[in-house]
Design a protein around this motif. Structure first.
Motif, PDB file in Angstrom:
ATOM      1  N   ILE A 272      12.160   4.903   1.367  1.00 22.36           N
ATOM      2  CA  ILE A 272      11.547   3.626   1.006  1.00 22.36           C
ATOM      3  C   ILE A 272      11.709   3.409  -0.503  1.00 22.36           C
ATOM      4  CG2 ILE A 272       9.371   2.354   0.908  1.00 22.36           C
ATOM      5  CD1 ILE A 272       8.475   4.042   3.338  1.00 22.36           C
ATOM      6  N   PRO A 273      12.177   2.243  -0.921  1.00 26.40           N
ATOM      7  CA  PRO A 273      12.352   1.985  -2.358  1.00 26.40           C
ATOM      8  C   PRO A 273      11.075   2.229  -3.154  1.00 26.40           C
ATOM      9  CG  PRO A 273      13.435   0.276  -1.075  1.00 26.40           C
ATOM     10  CD  PRO A 273      12.671   1.126  -0.094  1.00 26.40           C
ATOM     11  N   ASN A 274      11.230   2.819  -4.333  1.00 31.40           N
ATOM     12  CA  ASN A 274      10.143   3.127  -5.259  1.00 31.40           C
ATOM     13  C   ASN A 274       9.237   4.271  -4.803  1.00 31.40           C
ATOM     14  OD1 ASN A 274      11.043   0.422  -6.220  1.00 31.40           O
ATOM     15  ND2 ASN A 274       9.339   0.650  -7.633  1.00 31.40           N
ATOM     16  N   MET A 275       9.616   4.938  -3.717  1.00 35.84           N
ATOM     17  CA  MET A 275       8.832   6.069  -3.227  1.00 35.84           C
ATOM     18  C   MET A 275       9.142   7.315  -4.065  1.00 35.84           C
ATOM     19  SD  MET A 275       6.553   7.128  -1.022  1.00 35.84           S
ATOM     20  CE  MET A 275       6.566   5.869   0.270  1.00 35.84           C
ATOM     21  N   THR A 276       8.112   8.097  -4.337  1.00 28.68           N
ATOM     22  CA  THR A 276       8.286   9.377  -5.021  1.00 28.68           C
ATOM     23  C   THR A 276       7.788  10.494  -4.109  1.00 28.68           C
ATOM     24  OG1 THR A 276       6.093   9.355  -6.048  1.00 28.68           O
ATOM     25  CG2 THR A 276       7.904   8.263  -7.250  1.00 28.68           C
TER      26      THR A 276
ATOM     27  N   GLY B 208      -4.194   2.036  -3.147  1.00 27.05           N
ATOM     28  CA  GLY B 208      -4.694   2.915  -4.199  1.00 27.05           C
ATOM     29  C   GLY B 208      -3.833   4.157  -4.387  1.00 27.05           C
ATOM     30  N   ILE B 209      -3.188   4.601  -3.315  1.00 24.59           N
ATOM     31  CA  ILE B 209      -2.323   5.781  -3.398  1.00 24.59           C
ATOM     32  C   ILE B 209      -1.004   5.440  -4.079  1.00 24.59           C
ATOM     33  CG2 ILE B 209      -1.047   7.490  -2.051  1.00 24.59           C
ATOM     34  CD1 ILE B 209      -3.187   7.248   0.105  1.00 24.59           C
ATOM     35  N   VAL B 210      -0.457   4.289  -3.709  1.00 24.92           N
ATOM     36  CA  VAL B 210       0.866   3.893  -4.195  1.00 24.92           C
ATOM     37  C   VAL B 210       0.807   3.347  -5.608  1.00 24.92           C
ATOM     38  CG1 VAL B 210       2.806   2.351  -3.764  1.00 24.92           C
ATOM     39  CG2 VAL B 210       1.666   3.475  -1.848  1.00 24.92           C
ATOM     40  N   GLY B 211      -0.248   2.612  -5.920  1.00 22.61           N
ATOM     41  CA  GLY B 211      -0.389   2.053  -7.260  1.00 22.61           C
ATOM     42  C   GLY B 211       0.566   0.899  -7.533  1.00 22.61           C
ATOM     43  N   GLN B 212       1.198   0.913  -8.674  1.00 27.29           N
ATOM     44  CA  GLN B 212       2.053  -0.198  -9.096  1.00 27.29           C
ATOM     45  C   GLN B 212       3.298  -0.364  -8.217  1.00 27.29           C
ATOM     46  OE1 GLN B 212       2.929   0.520 -13.239  1.00 27.29           O
ATOM     47  NE2 GLN B 212       0.869  -0.078 -13.927  1.00 27.29           N
TER      48      GLN B 212
ATOM     49  N   MET C 181       6.140  -3.074  -0.160  1.00 31.06           N
ATOM     50  CA  MET C 181       5.594  -3.891   0.921  1.00 31.06           C
ATOM     51  C   MET C 181       6.630  -4.395   1.926  1.00 31.06           C
ATOM     52  SD  MET C 181       2.558  -6.206  -0.767  1.00 31.06           S
ATOM     53  CE  MET C 181       2.532  -7.259   0.691  1.00 31.06           C
ATOM     54  N   PRO C 182       7.807  -4.873   1.496  1.00 30.77           N
ATOM     55  CA  PRO C 182       8.762  -5.395   2.489  1.00 30.77           C
ATOM     56  C   PRO C 182       9.341  -4.340   3.417  1.00 30.77           C
ATOM     57  CG  PRO C 182       9.252  -6.188   0.264  1.00 30.77           C
ATOM     58  CD  PRO C 182       8.278  -5.084   0.124  1.00 30.77           C
ATOM     59  N   TYR C 183       9.112  -3.067   3.098  1.00 32.15           N
ATOM     60  CA  TYR C 183       9.785  -2.007   3.847  1.00 32.15           C
ATOM     61  C   TYR C 183       8.836  -1.140   4.665  1.00 32.15           C
ATOM     62  CZ  TYR C 183      13.181  -3.280   0.259  1.00 32.15           C
ATOM     63  OH  TYR C 183      14.016  -3.985  -0.571  1.00 32.15           O
TER      64      TYR C 183
ATOM     65  N   ALA D 137       1.066  12.313  -0.731  1.00 27.21           N
ATOM     66  CA  ALA D 137      -0.286  11.737  -0.699  1.00 27.21           C
ATOM     67  C   ALA D 137      -0.503  10.924   0.576  1.00 27.21           C
ATOM     68  CB  ALA D 137      -0.509  10.870  -1.932  1.00 27.21           C
ATOM     69  N   ILE D 138       0.513  10.170   0.999  1.00 26.44           N
ATOM     70  CA  ILE D 138       0.411   9.393   2.242  1.00 26.44           C
ATOM     71  C   ILE D 138       0.260  10.321   3.439  1.00 26.44           C
ATOM     72  CG2 ILE D 138       1.687   7.863   3.804  1.00 26.44           C
ATOM     73  CD1 ILE D 138       2.901   6.528   1.333  1.00 26.44           C
ATOM     74  N   ILE D 139       1.060  11.387   3.465  1.00 26.26           N
ATOM     75  CA  ILE D 139       1.001  12.336   4.575  1.00 26.26           C
ATOM     76  C   ILE D 139      -0.366  13.011   4.639  1.00 26.26           C
ATOM     77  CG2 ILE D 139       1.938  14.516   5.437  1.00 26.26           C
ATOM     78  CD1 ILE D 139       4.672  13.605   4.334  1.00 26.26           C
ATOM     79  N   ASN D 140      -0.906  13.367   3.500  1.00 25.08           N
ATOM     80  CA  ASN D 140      -2.239  13.983   3.463  1.00 25.08           C
ATOM     81  C   ASN D 140      -3.311  12.995   3.900  1.00 25.08           C
ATOM     82  OD1 ASN D 140      -1.287  16.468   2.537  1.00 25.08           O
ATOM     83  ND2 ASN D 140      -1.434  15.873   0.377  1.00 25.08           N
TER      84      ASN D 140
END
Length: 324
Positions: free
Chosen positions: A237-241, A265-269, A275-277, A247-250
């Motif tokens: 997913i674009p912009n994913m680190t 709140g997890i993803v932030g900026q 969102m589109p993905y 954090a999402i998996i947890n």
């Protein structure tokens, strides 16, 4: 008399030689028959064991489907169900690839269930998601561009080349000729026909998983359901680190993500760019893989199927591969 005696001795020697030849031939026949019998016995034993393991694997598939219906009856989050009350989810099988095992007769099976909406649909996903997936598995950038453009050229309805892609003219120049499909993929395995996709990339090796585990043709969605996506898919997913993916998996370990806003709140900026993905919520399409084993056996028989769970407590096979 001497001549007669010599004739008798000659006849006795010939008879002895004939008897030895007959005994030799009989021994060869006996040994050959014994060897054939042994081979056929082992073949029958192997066939019998494979058949038994196949039926055990099929039992695992049926168990997986039963667990999906059980989750519906229990009102598990993420599976279509209206007006249901969540009683206890501790005994409900997860659809994130977790391995479940059980015994049956003198054998056992291991089963995994994966939500298809947590994968990348190669017929619908944006090319940037595919590019990120290939980059993350270690494909060089120049090869990534060629592979993704070739995938897009394979399924688009025209014969126009993308910048790094190929069309039918390339495939018709190969020793074994064929044309670009110019239509959607029917199976993920069809990718092996696309330029740049090797068996190692698609199916993986002993040390590395293949992309086949992260792709689908069944979801028909441009987005990825973050409730079920493995880390490798989340990272596409674009912009994913890596930190955000973890954090999402947890976060989803303890609760279902019913709306993408829950991870703001997890993803932030990066949320707006993602969102589109991404998507969240319910799903009704799952891939079940079952491996059947005989007691004490190390090798198993694998079956892989994709099913869609319908509201009227019925299910339909979309894909079935045996052995997988």
């Amino acid at each position: 008399m001497k001549i007669l005696s010599n004739m008798i001795k000659t006849q006795k020697g010939f008879a002895l030689l004939l008897v030895m030849w007959v005994l030799t031939i009989l021994m060869v026949i006996v040994l050959s028959f014994s060897s054939m019998t042994r081979v056929e016995t082992f073949s029958m034993m192997s066939f019998k064991e494979m058949t038994e393991k196949k039926f055990i694997a099929e039992a695992g598939i049926e168990r997986g489907i039963l667990e999906l219906f059980y989750a519906i009856d229990k009102g598990a989050k993420g599976i279509p169900q209206k007006d249901s009350i969540i009683v206890d989810e501790s005994d409900i099988w997860k659809t994130d690839g977790s391995i479940y095992s059980d015994e049956i007769g003198d054998g056992n099976y291991s089963v995994t269930i994966v939500d298809e909406n947590g994968k990348i649909d190669i017929n619908a996903a944006p090319d940037i998601v595919l590019r990120n997936l290939f980059k993350n598995i270690g494909i060089p950038d120049e090869d990534v561009n060629a592979i993704v453009d070739s995938i897009m050229d394979w399924k688009d309805p025209d014969d126009l080349h993308r910048l790094s892609g190929v069309e039918s003219d390339y495939y018709m120049s190969l020793p074994t000729t064929y044309k670009a499909k110019n239509a959607n993929f029917d199976t993920v395995e069809e990718l092996i026909l696309v330029k740049g996709i090797s068996s190692e990339i698609l199916f993986g090796t002993d040390k590395k998983r293949g992309i086949i585990d992260y792709l689908t043709v069944h979801s028909k969605q441009r987005t990825i359901n973050i409730n079920a996506a493995p880390k490798e898919v989340l990272m596409a997913i674009p912009n994913m680190t890596s930190e955000i993916a973890d954090a999402i998996i947890n976060y989803r370990q303890d609760k279902k993500i019913n709306h993408i806003n829950e991870i703001h709140g997890i993803v932030g900026q990066s949320f707006t760019a993602m969102m589109p993905y991404i998507s969240a919520g319910r799903s009704n399409m799952f891939t079940i893989e079952s491996v059947g084993y005989k007691a004490g056996g190390k090798s198993g028989y694998s079956i892989k199927t994709t099913v869609i769970i319908e509201d009227n407590k019925k299910y339909k096979y979309l894909y079935y591969k045996s052995p997988a």
